[in-house]
Design a protein around this motif. Structure first.
Motif, PDB file in Angstrom:
ATOM      1  N   PRO A  65       0.930  -1.003   0.089  1.00  0.00           N
ATOM      2  CA  PRO A  65       0.055  -0.121   0.036  1.00  0.00           C
ATOM      3  C   PRO A  65       0.914   1.238  -0.080  1.00  0.00           C
ATOM      4  O   PRO A  65       1.843   1.419   0.586  1.00  0.00           O
ATOM      5  CB  PRO A  65      -0.934  -0.109   1.295  1.00  0.00           C
ATOM      6  N   VAL A  66       0.592   2.183  -0.949  1.00  0.00           N
ATOM      7  CA  VAL A  66       0.936   3.559  -0.650  1.00  0.00           C
ATOM      8  C   VAL A  66       0.626   4.205   0.644  1.00  0.00           C
ATOM      9  O   VAL A  66       1.711   5.041   1.056  1.00  0.00           O
ATOM     10  CB  VAL A  66       0.519   4.293  -1.903  1.00  0.00           C
ATOM     11  N   ALA A  67      -0.774   4.035   1.044  1.00  0.00           N
ATOM     12  CA  ALA A  67      -0.789   4.769   2.256  1.00  0.00           C
ATOM     13  C   ALA A  67      -1.881   4.030   3.139  1.00  0.00           C
ATOM     14  O   ALA A  67      -2.622   3.324   2.155  1.00  0.00           O
ATOM     15  CB  ALA A  67      -1.179   6.401   2.144  1.00  0.00           C
ATOM     16  N   SER A  68      -2.241   4.146   4.177  1.00  0.00           N
ATOM     17  CA  SER A  68      -3.269   3.337   4.815  1.00  0.00           C
ATOM     18  C   SER A  68      -3.814   4.337   5.955  1.00  0.00           C
ATOM     19  O   SER A  68      -3.131   4.898   6.660  1.00  0.00           O
ATOM     20  CB  SER A  68      -2.771   2.044   5.297  1.00  0.00           C
ATOM     21  N   TRP A  69      -5.234   4.216   6.314  1.00  0.00           N
ATOM     22  CA  TRP A  69      -5.612   4.900   7.349  1.00  0.00           C
ATOM     23  C   TRP A  69      -6.674   4.193   8.027  1.00  0.00           C
ATOM     24  O   TRP A  69      -7.490   3.344   7.464  1.00  0.00           O
ATOM     25  CB  TRP A  69      -6.360   6.316   6.922  1.00  0.00           C
ATOM     26  N   SER A  70      -6.908   4.094   9.592  1.00  0.00           N
ATOM     27  CA  SER A  70      -7.783   3.399  10.002  1.00  0.00           C
ATOM     28  C   SER A  70      -9.315   4.204  10.112  1.00  0.00           C
ATOM     29  O   SER A  70      -9.200   5.664   9.822  1.00  0.00           O
ATOM     30  CB  SER A  70      -7.392   3.415  11.740  1.00  0.00           C
ATOM     31  N   ALA A  71     -10.130   3.331  10.242  1.00  0.00           N
ATOM     32  CA  ALA A  71     -11.522   4.024  10.001  1.00  0.00           C
ATOM     33  C   ALA A  71     -12.456   3.447  10.842  1.00  0.00           C
ATOM     34  O   ALA A  71     -12.389   2.293  11.292  1.00  0.00           O
ATOM     35  CB  ALA A  71     -12.174   3.793   8.566  1.00  0.00           C
ATOM     36  N   ARG A  72     -13.424   4.399  11.282  1.00  0.00           N
ATOM     37  CA  ARG A  72     -14.798   3.932  12.193  1.00  0.00           C
ATOM     38  C   ARG A  72     -15.884   3.575  11.458  1.00  0.00           C
ATOM     39  O   ARG A  72     -16.027   4.002  10.176  1.00  0.00           O
ATOM     40  CB  ARG A  72     -14.987   5.082  13.338  1.00  0.00           C
ATOM     41  N   LYS A  73     -16.831   2.766  11.770  1.00  0.00           N
ATOM     42  CA  LYS A  73     -17.933   2.001  11.240  1.00  0.00           C
ATOM     43  C   LYS A  73     -17.602   1.912   9.981  1.00  0.00           C
ATOM     44  O   LYS A  73     -18.507   2.287   8.817  1.00  0.00           O
ATOM     45  CB  LYS A  73     -18.853   3.370  11.438  1.00  0.00           C
TER      46      LYS A  73
END
Length: 818
Positions: free
Chosen positions: A676-684
């Protein structure tokens, strides 16, 4: 970075003194809307948790109507004082407890003036005492803990009144105050608790209280503006009206009542036990619980509403009633303004309607994003009820009243609604029709919808495919064609539009797909008179067609036949190639921009994200991930995937840091690279969606941080339809909980490549990730591990393969030749 999609109906709104603005609680902020246009003009930002109360300081004279001050209370445990004309924060009071409701009697009884201020100002708060929620030794919730408190706060000295607790309850309750500021009360199961505010307030003054009883659980209460009359609604739809409440307890020396007369039970009809009231009458019209109850400003009428979506106006003296029907959603709040000719009503569909009184005509609506609506059990997980207009920055969402709402993600406001099914929807009715799918063309001028009439006792089911076109002037969608049972009695799994022509494809679980073409596609005539007809039909081995997508130039049509991908020439309806196979049936599929790659997602016991190379007709790389949604950039080879975190790893990352309640991760890929180039955590993340949108100048101007204007924005809409827009390549992504390079995926989340990604792992050997970015598996001293080093399509000689792999390979090649 822009956030939006917040609820407008979490708490009652408030009008400004000049009635030109409406203050609405929207999550951690208060949004200020113009009552003349319905558009947002400013906001109050400063709370760190949802705002539960907004109170506008009333004007004492017509000259002071220009004053714009308000109090807000929040679950973050703070009270803030604002000048909302600027807007500017003037004062903050930290009470340390989450505040669920707040009233300020003194502001109603003695409105603040520009030159005179009251000596002390007190507020009454409904808070949650978080200190006693758990057992300090066992860390477990204490049984029968009274967490709710009614407390008193000295706003002048910015502190709680020490030792003053008016009531305790299991959960915090909403406080209701009379318009005169003389009385306030709460609901407590089957009882009403009512206090009289002292004429001269002090920190420890004794407050008199009465209790009124009922046999059912009470849901809402309201005070008459001038008389001692209180009304309450219960869970069965009844409305109870107590007249002359508190004549014994609250009576003053100047107005003593005949206590002997009051004690005569026969002359107090409807009053239970020894309640302090003269008379109790009951009205009943609502079929379910009453959620809205308020007296008119002159006290002549009582407004009530509930789940049925009808506002009832009762004449207090006669009990006669009139109605405002077909509002279309359960009613939550009714708010009167200082101008008797204007009121507002808040509905459960995230809309606030402005009403012209007394005719009760809806003159304007402030529309928030539609909240998720329930689905029948058999349609959960297979409905595709979110679509994006990438150029216009719009999202199309399925609404509960058989509508599709178009919502501007860039402007955070509702644009329009399209009625898919002409049916009389009543809130609370059994679901008989489900809109299972909505799809938009790339330019947003065409829309396809699928609605299913549910079967009754196994018969009567009907599937309808509808094509819609938007006008060139008003951009409103009109119905062009209805196709009943387009795939016999089978359900439709996907609808996709051609990128350059007015053509579309629909795939079905019945084992076929159909290419539809607009009749005037070649003539370019008036879109609103266009019709659609079937151009071609295709199938593959009678397998269910579970997904479909056109390539960027429209020359290739990809249709998923369960676990394989079939490639077709859409013009000649000729099968070009068959590639695959995946571990589980493919549920979603999309070409990655103008590149040669196609990304597919599979759900089930072995979920998979796989990327396929169209020029080599083979898999490029894959991960064993449950991917909820995929979005592909239009002009590049980038795509984003929203993956659900496994239950075993949703507590901690590989390095031990917590996800803090986040249940998903957004991964940004370049199709040629599995890293992955970038990644972010997410809610719901469950039920969420992703899309790349074209940035408009207004967004770019407000959000430039490094001097470079973003050309593309990534939109993430979560399962509650809250959303965030951000530049995936900008610096602001760090605010979205960006992962470190080393913690992107835990060991359980890693997928395999080559043979293992398609057929499973070989026994007694372990595949390892290669350190080189281009190699899907790492070389080793063991020959079986080095055989599959490199791209998966570069297979070694057949003589070196095991018999099981050889047999599977031959079966696969035979299927491709057919």
């Amino acid at each position: 970075m822009n956030r939006g999609g917040r609820s407008y109906v979490s708490s009652p709104p408030a009008f400004s003194n000049d009635v030109k603005r409406l203050l609405v609680c929207t999550s951690n902020t208060v949004s200020i809307f113009s009552t003349s246009t319905g558009l947002q003009i400013s906001s109050l930002e400063g709370h760190t948790a949802p705002v539960t109360t907004v109170i506008v300081v009333p004007a004492s004279t017509p000259a002071t109507k220009i004053l714009s001050y308000c109090w807000t209370a929040s679950l973050d445990g703070t009270i803030k004082y604002w000048d909302f004309s600027t807007p500017e924060l003037l004062k903050t009071i930290d009470v340390k407890f989450p505040i669920f409701s707040m009233v300020i009697p003194s502001s109603l009884r003695q409105p603040a003036q520009s030159d005179v201020k009251p000596s002390k100002l007190f507020a009454y708060l409904s808070v949650e005492d978080t200190r006693e929620t758990t057992n300090s030794h066992k860390k477990e919730p204490r049984p029968n803990t009274m967490n709710g408190r009614i407390c008193k706060c000295n706003l002048t000295e910015s502190r709680l009144a020490g030792g003053v607790t008016l009531a305790e309850m299991k959960e915090p309750q909403v406080i209701t105050i009379s318009s005169s500021g003389k009385y306030f009360g709460i609901r407590k199961q089957h009882k009403l608790l009512i206090w009289k505010v002292p004429d001269v307030e002090a920190e420890r003054v004794v407050m008199r209280k009465i209790t009124l009883h009922h046999t059912k659980k009470l849901t809402v209460l309201a005070f008459h503006p001038t008389q001692r009359i209180v009304a309450a609604g219960d869970v069965t739809g009844r409305i109870l009206i107590w007249r002359g409440f508190g004549d014994r307890t609250f009576a003053t020396n100047d107005n003593k009542m005949n206590l002997n007369l009051m004690n005569n039970e026969e002359e107090r009809p409807g009053v239970r036990d020894n309640d302090d009231a003269d008379l109790c009458t009951t009205w009943h019209w609502h079929p379910s619980e009453v959620s809205v109850l308020i007296f008119s400003s002159d006290g002549a009428y009582l407004y009530s509403g509930g789940k049925e979506g009808v506002l009832v106006v009762w004449q207090l003296d006669t009990g006669k009633k009139k109605f405002l029907p077909r509002i279309g959603s359960p009613l939550l709040y009714f708010t009167e303004s200082p101008d008797p000719s204007l009121s507002s009503i808040s509905c459960a569909d995230n809309q606030v309607h402005l009403l012209k009184m007394p005719s009760m005509e809806i003159i304007r609506s402030i529309s928030g994003i539609k909240l998720p609506c329930p689905l029948p059990e058999e349609y959960k997980g297979i409905c595709r009820d979110i679509a994006f207009n990438h150029d216009g920055g719009l999202v199309a969402l399925r609404a509960e009243n058989y509508c599709i709402q178009f919502y501007s993600l860039l402007d955070d406001r509702g644009i329009s609604e399209v009625q898919v099914c002409e049916r009389n929807h009543q809130p609370g009715d059994d679901v008989t029709v489900v809109v299972t799918l909505v799809a938009l063309s790339q330019d947003g001028s065409l829309m396809g919808t699928v609605d299913v009439k549910l079967a009754e006792e196994g018969i009567g089911s009907l599937v309808c495919l509808k094509f819609w076109v938007s006008g060139t002037q008003n951009k409103e969608f009109t119905l062009s064609t209805i196709v009943y049972e387009p795939h016999r009695d089978a359900g439709i799994s996907a609808v996709a539009f051609h990128p350059n022509r007015r053509a579309a494809v629909s795939s079905s679980y019945g084992g076929d797909f159909k290419v539809w073409i607009c009749n005037d596609e070649l003539q370019q005539k008036d879109l609103q008179s266009s019709g659609w007809s079937c151009h071609a039909v295709g199938s593959y081995k009678k397998k269910a067609m579970t997904a479909a997508a056109f390539s960027a130039d429209g020359s290739v049509l990809a249709v998923a036949a369960e676990t394989v991908i079939t490639l077709w020439d859409p013009d000649r309806n000729v099968l070009v190639a068959v590639i695959g196979e995946t571990l589980m049936p493919i549920m979603n599929m999309s070409f990655v921009g103008s590149s040669e790659y196609l990304v597919a997602t599979s759900w089930g016991s072995k979920p998979q994200l796989s990327v396929w190379n169209m020029s080599k007709l083979s898999i490029s790389w894959s991960y064993l991930l449950h991917v909820e949604a995929v979005a592909c950039a239009v002009d590049t080879s980038s795509f984003a995937a929203l993956a659900l975190l496994p239950e075993s790893s949703n507590c901690k990352e590989a390095n031990g840091t917590t996800f803090q309640g986040r249940d998903g991760v957004i991964l940004l890929f370049n199709a040629v690279d599995p890293v992955p180039v970038a990644s972010w955590s997410a809610r719901k993340a469950k039920g969420g969606a992703l899309a790349f949108l074209k940035a408009n100048p207004s967004f770019t101007y407000e959000n430039i941080s490094d001097g470079k204007a973003p050309q593309t924005l990534l939109a993430y809409v979560n399962g509650d339809h809250e959303y965030v827009l951000f530049d995936p390549y900008g610096k602001e992504v760090h605010e979205l909980s960006k992962f470190h390079q080393g913690d992107r995926l835990t060991h359980e989340e890693k997928g395999q490549f080559g043979y293992a990604s398609i057929y499973g792992e070989l026994p007694e050997f372990k595949l390892k990730r290669n350190q080189d970015l281009w190699a899907p598996s790492a070389p080793s001293e063991k020959p079986w591990e080095t055989i599959f080093s490199g791209s998966s399509h570069n297979l070694p000689p057949l003589t070196k393969l095991c018999s099981a792999f050889l047999e599977s390979l031959l079966e696969k090649r035979t299927a491709a030749l057919e």
